[in-house]
Scaffold this motif. Structure first.
Motif, PDB file in Angstrom:
ATOM      1  N   PRO A  52       0.837  -1.207   0.000  1.00  0.00           N
ATOM      2  CA  PRO A  52       0.000   0.000   0.000  1.00  0.00           C
ATOM      3  C   PRO A  52       0.862   1.243   0.000  1.00  0.00           C
ATOM      4  O   PRO A  52       2.027   1.233   0.388  1.00  0.00           O
ATOM      5  CB  PRO A  52      -0.798  -0.135   1.304  1.00  0.00           C
ATOM      6  N   VAL A  53       0.289   2.355  -0.441  1.00  0.00           N
ATOM      7  CA  VAL A  53       0.991   3.631  -0.475  1.00  0.00           C
ATOM      8  C   VAL A  53       0.663   4.474   0.753  1.00  0.00           C
ATOM      9  O   VAL A  53       1.542   5.144   1.309  1.00  0.00           O
ATOM     10  CB  VAL A  53       0.635   4.395  -1.764  1.00  0.00           C
ATOM     11  N   SER A  54      -0.581   4.420   1.209  1.00  0.00           N
ATOM     12  CA  SER A  54      -0.971   5.197   2.388  1.00  0.00           C
ATOM     13  C   SER A  54      -2.259   4.610   2.960  1.00  0.00           C
ATOM     14  O   SER A  54      -2.958   3.834   2.303  1.00  0.00           O
ATOM     15  CB  SER A  54      -1.169   6.676   2.041  1.00  0.00           C
ATOM     16  N   LEU A  55      -2.570   4.987   4.197  1.00  0.00           N
ATOM     17  CA  LEU A  55      -3.826   4.595   4.836  1.00  0.00           C
ATOM     18  C   LEU A  55      -4.372   5.807   5.593  1.00  0.00           C
ATOM     19  O   LEU A  55      -4.218   5.931   6.812  1.00  0.00           O
ATOM     20  CB  LEU A  55      -3.602   3.411   5.785  1.00  0.00           C
ATOM     21  N   PRO A  56      -5.029   6.745   4.876  1.00  0.00           N
ATOM     22  CA  PRO A  56      -5.555   7.950   5.527  1.00  0.00           C
ATOM     23  C   PRO A  56      -6.790   7.636   6.367  1.00  0.00           C
ATOM     24  O   PRO A  56      -7.750   7.017   5.891  1.00  0.00           O
ATOM     25  CB  PRO A  56      -5.889   8.860   4.343  1.00  0.00           C
ATOM     26  N   VAL A  57      -6.755   8.062   7.614  1.00  0.00           N
ATOM     27  CA  VAL A  57      -7.825   7.764   8.573  1.00  0.00           C
ATOM     28  C   VAL A  57      -8.181   9.045   9.325  1.00  0.00           C
ATOM     29  O   VAL A  57      -7.319   9.887   9.578  1.00  0.00           O
ATOM     30  CB  VAL A  57      -7.349   6.672   9.567  1.00  0.00           C
ATOM     31  N   ARG A  58      -9.454   9.187   9.669  1.00  0.00           N
ATOM     32  CA  ARG A  58      -9.906  10.295  10.509  1.00  0.00           C
ATOM     33  C   ARG A  58     -10.534   9.717  11.782  1.00  0.00           C
ATOM     34  O   ARG A  58     -11.008   8.575  11.797  1.00  0.00           O
ATOM     35  CB  ARG A  58     -10.910  11.172   9.768  1.00  0.00           C
ATOM     36  N   PHE A  59     -10.559  10.521  12.836  1.00  0.00           N
ATOM     37  CA  PHE A  59     -11.079  10.075  14.130  1.00  0.00           C
ATOM     38  C   PHE A  59     -11.297  11.306  15.006  1.00  0.00           C
ATOM     39  O   PHE A  59     -10.816  12.410  14.691  1.00  0.00           O
ATOM     40  CB  PHE A  59     -10.109   9.101  14.812  1.00  0.00           C
ATOM     41  N   THR A  60     -12.006  11.128  16.099  1.00  0.00           N
ATOM     42  CA  THR A  60     -12.197  12.225  17.051  1.00  0.00           C
ATOM     43  C   THR A  60     -10.867  12.516  17.743  1.00  0.00           C
ATOM     44  O   THR A  60     -10.233  11.599  18.267  1.00  0.00           O
ATOM     45  CB  THR A  60     -13.251  11.857  18.100  1.00  0.00           C
ATOM     46  N   PRO A  61     -10.415  13.773  17.725  1.00  0.00           N
ATOM     47  CA  PRO A  61      -9.125  14.085  18.361  1.00  0.00           C
ATOM     48  C   PRO A  61      -9.084  13.636  19.820  1.00  0.00           C
ATOM     49  O   PRO A  61     -10.074  13.747  20.555  1.00  0.00           O
ATOM     50  CB  PRO A  61      -9.024  15.600  18.233  1.00  0.00           C
TER      51      PRO A  61
END
Length: 415
Positions: free
Chosen positions: A365-374
């Motif tokens: 894989p090249v990247s694994l962008p993830v979002r979450f509550t800070p």
């Protein structure tokens, strides 16, 4: 390809370099165990020994003969493998878990307040590097240079230069441990009763650390992607240890970290059922991913719950990966700490938008962008009381005080 050629497929491995790929589960296991007909010794690679492989061929650093347990059979393989297993065996599961958890938490602290992260390049690829730095007694610069070189080797990028840089970094580590031995795996290899030469120590380091870095990073990435795709696993406090262990095993079936490697060579001509013949000295890639895939298609119920661990993700026969338990433990802890520290992780892009780098021996894989509550960084744990240690012990884990700097430097080099 299987429909046209059967379970063993002829392939062009790089421009003008011919070989075969074994994609059948039972055949792969059988040939891996048959040390009479097949060998890992690349000195039998006919195209190489007869001078038909150019010095800049991207396959060369991963397939050329080496004084390594991966490339030898018989008594020499057993001698080198014993040194590796003894050195690894001195690392207790509790110590490995402690080291991995400590570095995982420090990495998460670097991005948890942002609410977004690239969990591949900021976490999955960093964690094995930091753990190996600690266990092998490498300093920050050595670890950085080595892991960047090995990533390029797996991807077939600037292979000759990358191979030279990897060996140069490890040579520096061995020289340093001769001067100041410590309680680390490098020092254990140097002083092992098998009497390894410095070249043999470097080659075993190259084998073990290479297997522990990029493949372990790929396994962590695959496990995290599996968690992000399954809401039932994202529960307060994370899944149970049994559920997480089963998840990792399912990932090893479906998405093994090594795709088409290592390579075996027939000592004699091998006839196939379709009338073709694999000539002696022809390279045969062991396609772990394909073998697992086709076994799953035919035995879906046996592997659905993760209880069946007969996959070939770590190989088969006498050359089965000696560090498989350590790699699995690092990946399991890495996944658990993300789930415990970040309550609601989600992919920041659609799954189909994730990008991959394809090469003959692997796909990564090249990247694994993830979002979450800070989240706020964790409160620092009290430092344990120092224990008596050999003179070189302070050098272990040399990357710890400069973790932010190490992260930034590796991210700059990751391309």
């Amino acid at each position: 390809m299987r429909a046209d050629h059967g379970p063993v497929v002829p392939a062009e491995l790089s421009p003008g370099v011919r070989g075969w790929v074994v994609t059948d589960y039972a055949t792969l296991i059988s040939w891996s165990r048959d040390t009479t007909t097949f060998t890992h010794d690349a000195r039998l690679w006919r195209d190489f020994t007869e001078g038909r492989i150019g010095p800049d061929d991207p396959l060369l650093p991963m397939m050329a003969p080496r004084a390594s347990a991966l490339f030898l059979d018989g008594a020499e393989h057993q001698r080198l493998r014993r040194a590796i297993t003894d050195a690894l065996g001195a690392v207790t599961p509790a110590h490995l878990a402690s080291v991995t958890t400590r570095y995982a938490d420090r990495l998460i602290d670097e991005f948890c307040a942002r609410g977004r992260a690239d969990l591949l390049n900021e976490y999955a690829r960093m964690l094995p590097l930091l753990v190996m730095n600690d266990l092998f007694g490498m300093d920050e610069d050595q670890g950085l240079r080595f892991v960047a070189a090995m990533r390029n080797l797996w991807a077939g990028v600037d292979a000759e230069r990358s191979n030279a840089e990897a060996e140069r970094a490890l040579s520096e580590v061995v020289d340093a441990k001769h001067r100041e031995p410590g309680d680390d795996l490098t020092s254990r290899l140097i002083r092992h009763r098998a009497g390894l030469s410095d070249e043999e120590v470097i080659m075993q380091l190259l084998l073990v650390i290479a297997a522990a870095n990029e493949p372990t990073a790929a396994l962590i990435d695959s496990a995290l992607r599996a968690v992000l795709a399954d809401p039932s696993l994202r529960v307060p406090g994370g899944p149970s240890p049994a559920a997480l262990s089963d998840l990792v095993e399912r990932v090893l079936w479906r998405d093994p970290p090594i795709t088409n490697y290592p390579v075996i060579y027939p000592r004699v001509d091998v006839p196939l059922d379709n009338g073709r013949v694999i000539e002696a000295g022809s390279p045969i890639l062991l396609a772990f991913a394909a073998a697992n895939h086709f076994f799953q298609r035919e035995n879906a119920e046996q592997v659905a719950d993760g209880a069946n661990r007969a996959h070939v993700a770590w190989g088969a026969g006498p050359h089965r990966c000696p560090a498989r338990d350590e790699a699995t433990a690092i990946a399991t802890i890495a996944t658990r700490r993300i789930l415990e520290r970040l309550p609601d992780p989600a992919l920041a892009v659609p799954p189909e938008d994730l990008r991959w780098r394809l090469a003959t021996l692997s796909w990564s894989p090249v990247s694994l962008p993830v979002r979450f509550t800070p989240q706020a960084p964790a409160a620092p744990a009290p430092e344990p009381e120092p224990a008596p240690a050999p003179p070189a012990e302070p050098a272990r884990g040399g990357a710890v005080p400069a973790l932010s700097n190490l992260l930034k430097r590796l991210l700059v080099r990751r391309g």
